[in-house]
Design a protein around this motif. Structure first.
Motif, PDB file in Angstrom:
ATOM      1  N   ARG A 160       0.824  -1.202   0.000  1.00  0.00           N
ATOM      2  CA  ARG A 160       0.000   0.000   0.000  1.00  0.00           C
ATOM      3  C   ARG A 160       0.867   1.263   0.000  1.00  0.00           C
ATOM      4  N   GLY A 161       0.550   2.130  -0.920  1.00  0.00           N
ATOM      5  CA  GLY A 161       1.222   3.432  -0.953  1.00  0.00           C
ATOM      6  C   GLY A 161       2.575   3.445  -1.622  1.00  0.00           C
ATOM      7  N   THR A 162       3.018   2.310  -2.124  1.00  0.00           N
ATOM      8  CA  THR A 162       4.364   2.307  -2.713  1.00  0.00           C
ATOM      9  C   THR A 162       4.358   2.350  -4.241  1.00  0.00           C
ATOM     10  N   PHE A 163       3.180   2.233  -4.856  1.00  0.00           N
ATOM     11  CA  PHE A 163       3.157   2.196  -6.321  1.00  0.00           C
ATOM     12  C   PHE A 163       3.315   3.582  -6.917  1.00  0.00           C
ATOM     13  N   ARG A 164       4.246   3.706  -7.847  1.00  0.00           N
ATOM     14  CA  ARG A 164       4.416   4.950  -8.603  1.00  0.00           C
ATOM     15  C   ARG A 164       4.333   4.607 -10.074  1.00  0.00           C
ATOM     16  N   GLU A 165       3.358   5.174 -10.740  1.00  0.00           N
ATOM     17  CA  GLU A 165       3.218   4.866 -12.159  1.00  0.00           C
ATOM     18  C   GLU A 165       4.332   5.535 -12.959  1.00  0.00           C
ATOM     19  N   ILE A 166       4.779   4.867 -14.007  1.00  0.00           N
ATOM     20  CA  ILE A 166       5.731   5.514 -14.916  1.00  0.00           C
ATOM     21  C   ILE A 166       5.154   5.486 -16.334  1.00  0.00           C
ATOM     22  N   ASN A 167       5.560   6.481 -17.108  1.00  0.00           N
ATOM     23  CA  ASN A 167       5.099   6.593 -18.502  1.00  0.00           C
ATOM     24  C   ASN A 167       3.580   6.575 -18.648  1.00  0.00           C
ATOM     25  N   ARG A 168       2.922   7.207 -17.691  1.00  0.00           N
ATOM     26  CA  ARG A 168       1.470   7.230 -17.718  1.00  0.00           C
ATOM     27  C   ARG A 168       0.929   7.852 -19.004  1.00  0.00           C
ATOM     28  N   ARG A 169       1.667   8.793 -19.539  1.00  0.00           N
ATOM     29  CA  ARG A 169       1.126   9.559 -20.668  1.00  0.00           C
ATOM     30  C   ARG A 169       1.217   8.837 -21.999  1.00  0.00           C
TER      31      ARG A 169
ATOM     32  N   VAL B 264      -0.586  -0.757 -17.598  1.00  0.00           N
ATOM     33  CA  VAL B 264      -0.113   0.274 -16.679  1.00  0.00           C
ATOM     34  C   VAL B 264       1.218  -0.200 -16.129  1.00  0.00           C
ATOM     35  N   THR B 265       2.205   0.689 -16.122  1.00  0.00           N
ATOM     36  CA  THR B 265       3.534   0.296 -15.651  1.00  0.00           C
ATOM     37  C   THR B 265       3.954   1.192 -14.500  1.00  0.00           C
ATOM     38  N   GLY B 266       4.794   0.650 -13.662  1.00  0.00           N
ATOM     39  CA  GLY B 266       5.257   1.449 -12.547  1.00  0.00           C
ATOM     40  C   GLY B 266       6.216   0.681 -11.664  1.00  0.00           C
TER      41      GLY B 266
ATOM     42  N   ALA C 189       9.396   0.106 -19.260  1.00  0.00           N
ATOM     43  CA  ALA C 189       9.401  -0.421 -17.894  1.00  0.00           C
ATOM     44  C   ALA C 189      10.572  -1.381 -17.706  1.00  0.00           C
ATOM     45  N   ALA C 190      10.814  -2.213 -18.722  1.00  0.00           N
ATOM     46  CA  ALA C 190      11.950  -3.135 -18.647  1.00  0.00           C
ATOM     47  C   ALA C 190      13.257  -2.347 -18.593  1.00  0.00           C
ATOM     48  N   ALA C 191      13.311  -1.272 -19.365  1.00  0.00           N
ATOM     49  CA  ALA C 191      14.520  -0.445 -19.361  1.00  0.00           C
ATOM     50  C   ALA C 191      14.736   0.173 -17.978  1.00  0.00           C
ATOM     51  N   TYR C 192      13.629   0.549 -17.340  1.00  0.00           N
ATOM     52  CA  TYR C 192      13.701   1.094 -15.978  1.00  0.00           C
ATOM     53  C   TYR C 192      14.214   0.030 -15.015  1.00  0.00           C
ATOM     54  N   ALA C 193      13.679  -1.182 -15.153  1.00  0.00           N
ATOM     55  CA  ALA C 193      14.118  -2.288 -14.301  1.00  0.00           C
ATOM     56  C   ALA C 193      15.604  -2.564 -14.510  1.00  0.00           C
ATOM     57  N   LEU C 194      16.025  -2.478 -15.769  1.00  0.00           N
ATOM     58  CA  LEU C 194      17.432  -2.714 -16.101  1.00  0.00           C
ATOM     59  C   LEU C 194      18.310  -1.659 -15.453  1.00  0.00           C
ATOM     60  N   LYS C 195      17.879  -0.421 -15.609  1.00  0.00           N
ATOM     61  CA  LYS C 195      18.671   0.690 -15.092  1.00  0.00           C
ATOM     62  C   LYS C 195      18.818   0.600 -13.570  1.00  0.00           C
ATOM     63  N   HIS C 196      17.716   0.250 -12.912  1.00  0.00           N
ATOM     64  CA  HIS C 196      17.746   0.213 -11.443  1.00  0.00           C
ATOM     65  C   HIS C 196      18.026  -1.179 -10.898  1.00  0.00           C
TER      66      HIS C 196
ATOM     67  N   SER D 127       1.141  -0.595 -30.161  1.00  0.00           N
ATOM     68  CA  SER D 127       2.412   0.126 -30.069  1.00  0.00           C
ATOM     69  C   SER D 127       2.606   0.784 -28.701  1.00  0.00           C
ATOM     70  N   GLY D 128       1.540   1.330 -28.138  1.00  0.00           N
ATOM     71  CA  GLY D 128       1.660   1.953 -26.819  1.00  0.00           C
ATOM     72  C   GLY D 128       1.975   0.914 -25.746  1.00  0.00           C
ATOM     73  N   THR D 129       1.331  -0.240 -25.836  1.00  0.00           N
ATOM     74  CA  THR D 129       1.582  -1.323 -24.893  1.00  0.00           C
ATOM     75  C   THR D 129       3.042  -1.746 -24.951  1.00  0.00           C
ATOM     76  N   GLY D 130       3.495  -1.979 -26.175  1.00  0.00           N
ATOM     77  CA  GLY D 130       4.869  -2.435 -26.355  1.00  0.00           C
ATOM     78  C   GLY D 130       5.861  -1.406 -25.850  1.00  0.00           C
ATOM     79  N   GLU D 131       5.574  -0.152 -26.155  1.00  0.00           N
ATOM     80  CA  GLU D 131       6.488   0.909 -25.726  1.00  0.00           C
ATOM     81  C   GLU D 131       6.546   0.994 -24.204  1.00  0.00           C
ATOM     82  N   LYS D 132       5.389   0.906 -23.564  1.00  0.00           N
ATOM     83  CA  LYS D 132       5.379   0.998 -22.100  1.00  0.00           C
ATOM     84  C   LYS D 132       6.107  -0.183 -21.460  1.00  0.00           C
ATOM     85  N   ILE D 133       5.914  -1.350 -22.047  1.00  0.00           N
ATOM     86  CA  ILE D 133       6.605  -2.520 -21.504  1.00  0.00           C
ATOM     87  C   ILE D 133       8.105  -2.399 -21.742  1.00  0.00           C
ATOM     88  N   TYR D 134       8.456  -1.929 -22.934  1.00  0.00           N
ATOM     89  CA  TYR D 134       9.877  -1.743 -23.229  1.00  0.00           C
ATOM     90  C   TYR D 134      10.511  -0.764 -22.237  1.00  0.00           C
TER      91      TYR D 134
END
Ligand SMILES: [Zn+2]
Ligand SMILES: [Zn+2]
Lengths: 314, 278, 314, 278
Positions: free
Chosen positions: B64-73, B107-109, B143-150, B134-141
């Protein structure tokens, strides 16, 4: 065999044949009337094929006389050594592959094999591969990677086989695994879409550094018939769906999904297989040279980037 | 989308029968709405796991309270300018966005699972049947890049009928694109778990859903490549009832674990401990 | 259940039971006669088990009450999360595996599973794995490699399943592939032979950095019965074959095929599962600590060297 | 070993019927000895490929005059001091060495195939049925090490009934040992081809025979893990005739190429060109 829209050609051919029959044995020189008709035919054919609708293109891409993989192999390769089996379950004949030599280039050639005769089609399942086909392809790609050979894949399939046995043995997993491994493969991958690029079954061996496409080939997420029956709720609206789906080489180039169109001879590949071979060979040679000796690690990273860019429109 | 309306939780109207009871779509039993919700939309009679919205799923899995969405737009685009008999895709995107409040089918985060940091992508079936575009793929891509970076584990909750026809070949290309994203995680030894919920089919099953380090499925979820009708037409036979269920997939070697919804979060946490350096 | 050679124990147990029955309810203190008999029993048991012939050891290793993999898991692990399937064809239950925690060590545990009941044996095929079992094991080992978890395998199988379907799907390939990949695996592999080490089916998950063996386990290239029927042309000569084949832990240690014997409690593992668990845990802990944080590349090279040394006697 | 005597080529005795004709062991046809030999011991009636000695095989594959044997002196040892009803293994080794002139069930060496340098290991069925024992494993390991050191392709011609019982567990350990040798080649990107001839079964099929970059089989060769009788007893069914043939293995995905004996050398040469940097 004439396609529906080729009626004008059919008529001209009939007339030419008639005149030829009449003048045969007369020993006369070239008949100016025939020559004129042949020029006319050439003009009409060129014109027809320059204005193909997407649905007409589908028909050309599926033409029963269109060159198939084994024709390309015979036409392009001075040597082909077929390698068999996925080392797990079977030797699928819907996808074949092996060592091949094109001019001075040694490479691993892999592609969908459709059949022409009933027996051929039984054997290769109309070019609809099972999981074993995709797994064989992957095994051969890894072999190519080991020996630093470029991979060239030829795409021509209605789609991966939608059978119960294929599901049971992991059709989805096999295609997904190929995409994962092709992304990271440390050897160049060249893809040529030669006929039907049928959805997941096509892309399952289609993740390349460069993607070429014959001018009358098609490549789509779903068959126009399938799309029409779902979105139009009417299978006969396939021409509309073909149009909406943007499945021609021209559209795919605009969408940056493919890199280059290989022009077919006028009247389509099936009217001039030899000319088609030459065009494909020329394009392949250019890119094989381009990728020769390229750093394999950078290559994979660039391949990933290439696909990452697809569908970024903002 | 009747299903979605049926299970909205914020109805403040006087209670009619439909609002006191939920009818299980699988066994047709009537179940007290309160019980249904307490049970996380799992039928207490037949163990049917009802589809969840991405937000319900995130509530279920993330502290609870820890989810932060990324690339919402990032939102659905219309690369083909697609139109069918019923209108333009552009219009349909607009409608769907309004109806669901979502910009895409995923939704990714980032967030935490019992304290462990993860990057999460959750598909939502309400958005064009959870289809991959395309939007789905981009968001997943991304999010994976975020996971990779962190260097954080990546988890995708799949719920999808497959590639989105309306984006044609561009949808298809999201299969290699997302697999490239997973390949990068693979090379970096970052854990990637695939959770397959009902349904996980077509282009999603044939890309990121099936290349996880660990494959988890919800009970009875439909998982497969081709559609049942297409297969039945191809083989000219009726398929058995359990065909393409999670249980069937597990028997055939494609699913590691079938986990009831109630145990999903704890199971993820347990699994993560083996894959994340202490 | 008593084995043939346990007749003296059976007799003593009968006597003790008789005396106990007679003295039960009398409320008297400990019966000195019973105590004496129990001491006698303990002495005889220890004596019997210290002199087991190879053939007697085979019988102990196959004892129906001997702890099976799931017993070891329950006895050793504070957590076990079973992972299923080979991602190709099936989830074989003849080999199972998953994440496990032993004390503070997280690891990948993999092993042959025999059954006790008819249903269990049907499900796990008496511990005779099919290719899918070996391929699942390999998948899990690669997963362990990715997450730098040590692999611990438990060996207890009559052999790989000699069925037509297993042949068809590549029993030989599956075992061979495992050996190839285990050789190069970049994470520690610890092997414990707990019961029957049946030939290729055993070694298929048995290529470890350290190989431990319970004192009454056996490990052989062929079953004594099989060897007898081929070389003696007489299946009843199994005891002679067992002797000639050198299949006991002691012999294997002398041959440097295993690294360490884990002593079972007197009377065999089946008489004291708890004591057996403790002995196995102690040995495992020692080696898990030893391999903790070891460079993975060096590890694989050393593993290869270890096996390269086997059979060098000149 | 009657078979070996039957086809010795150096018989200088007056010709009797047995010496003019060979009887094909498969179809029982009588074939002129000269034709049989010209045909590389392949039956012109039924295409049966008779077993070859290692020396015949080397003649067949390696350019004349280029073969150099390595580790010739490695010979069978007797780690178990094994004896059965018929006597000691030590005695049998001695007899077999005398009878065959071989020290082990494999001969290893280097040579050229149409000019391309290779390292070769050829098993010989005459030596304890081509069984895999400590000497066999050691010679294969050393040959692979030689190939690794000189970065030359490695080829094994398999002909074996499996592990040698008389060396017990030590024979079994030659499976991981030889696979370790192949793994080292794999890591160094050195080509390794496995040629499976009749028979390739048991511990040999379950180790180096089945992990080649390329798997080549001779027509109709018996290839498999378990013996036919054992399988029939297990499944309580008779097996089809083609079970465990090269053709059956190819159909099931485990053999790349079936190559008739006459074409073997040229096929190897063609394949090698793809695997060896020019
Ligand atoms: Zn229900
Ligand atoms: Zn014959």
């Amino acid at each position: 065999m004439y396609l529906d829209f080729e009626k004008p050609i059919e008529d001209l051919d009939a007339k030419i044949a008639e005149l030829k029959a009449a003048s045969s044995g007369t020993g006369a020189g070239p008949d100016p009337q025939i020559e004129k008709l042949e020029q006319e035919r050439s003009r009409v054919l060129k014109d027809l094929y320059s204005k193909l609708t997407p649905w007409q293109t589908v028909q050309v891409a599926r033409h029963p006389e269109r060159p198939l993989l084994r024709d390309f192999i015979a036409g392009l390769c001075s040597e082909f050594i077929e390698l068999h089996g996925d080392r797990h379950f079977a030797d699928d004949q819907g996808i074949i592959g092996g060592f091949a030599t094109i001019e001075s280039h040694r490479l691993m050639l892999i592609g969908h094999q459709k059949g022409r005769t009933v027996e051929e089609n039984l054997r290769c399942n109309f070019g609809m591969a099972r999981p074993e086909g995709y797994r064989k392809a992957l095994r051969l790609m890894r072999l190519a990677e080991k020996f630093r050979l470029p991979v060239v894949t030829f795409i021509d399939t209605p789609g991966a086989y939608p059978g119960a046995d294929a599901e049971e043995r992991g059709q989805a997993e096999a295609i997904a695994r190929n995409l994962l491994e092709m992304a990271a493969l440390r050897t160049p991958i060249l893809v040529v879409v030669t006929g039907e690029g049928g959805s997941g079954g096509a892309v399952g061996i289609g993740m390349g550094d460069v993607i070429l496409m014959l001018s009358n080939a098609v490549y789509s997420v779903i068959s126009p018939e399938g799309c029409a029956s779902i979105l139009w709720r009417d299978g006969t609206k396939a021409p509309e769906a073909a149009n909406a789906l943007k499945i021609t080489a021209r559209s795919l180039l605009d969408l940056k999904v493919i890199d280059e169109i290989i022009p077919e001879p006028a009247g389509g590949a099936h009217r001039d297989p030899q000319g088609t071979m030459e065009a494909v060979k020329k394009a392949l040679m250019k890119h094989l040279r381009r990728f020769q000796g390229l750093s394999s690690k950078k290559l994979a990273a660039r391949r990933m980037e290439k696909f990452a860019a697809m569908g970024r429109y903002r | 989308m009747g299903w979605f309306t049926r299970k909205r939780k914020d109805a403040e109207q006087p209670e009619t029968k439909e609002e006191v009871f939920i009818q299980c779509p699988a066994c047709k039993a009537h179940i007290y709405k309160a019980e249904w919700e307490k049970n996380l939309e799992v039928c207490s009679h037949c163990n049917h796991h009802e589809r969840m919205t991405c937000w319900e799923r995130i509530d279920l899995l993330i502290d609870r309270g820890t989810f932060r969405e990324i690339n919402r737009r990032v939102t659905a685009s219309d690369p083909l300018k697609f139109a069918d008999a019923k209108g333009t895709y552009g219009e349909k995107i607009k409608e769907t966005r309004q109806k669901t409040g979502l910009n895409e089918s995923v939704v990714t985060g980032r967030g935490r699972i019992n304290g462990i940091r993860v990057v999460l992508a959750v598909m939502d079936f309400r958005f064009f049947g959870g289809s991959l575009a395309s939007g789905t793929g981009e968001k997943i891509y991304q999010a994976a890049a975020y996971a990779l970076k962190h260097r954080q584990p990546f988890i995708i909750v799949c719920a999808s009928g497959g590639a989105r026809m309306q984006e044609g070949i561009v949808s298809l290309m999201q299969m290699p694109k997302t697999c490239a994203a997973i390949a990068r995680l693979q090379q970096a030894r970052i854990p990637y778990f695939s959770i397959m919920t009902d349904p996980t089919t077509g282009g999603v099953s044939a890309s990121y859903a099936m290349v996880g380090d660990i494959h988890i499925a919800e009970p009875k979820a439909l998982i497969g490549f081709a559609g049942r009708r297409v297969i039945e037409e191809t083989i000219k036979q009726k398929l058995p009832d359990d065909f393409q269920t999670a249980e069937y997939l597990m028997e055939h070697g494609f699913v590691d674990l079938i986990v009831p919804r109630k145990e999903m979060k704890d199971t993820l946490h347990k699994l993560l401990k083996y894959c994340v350096a202490a």
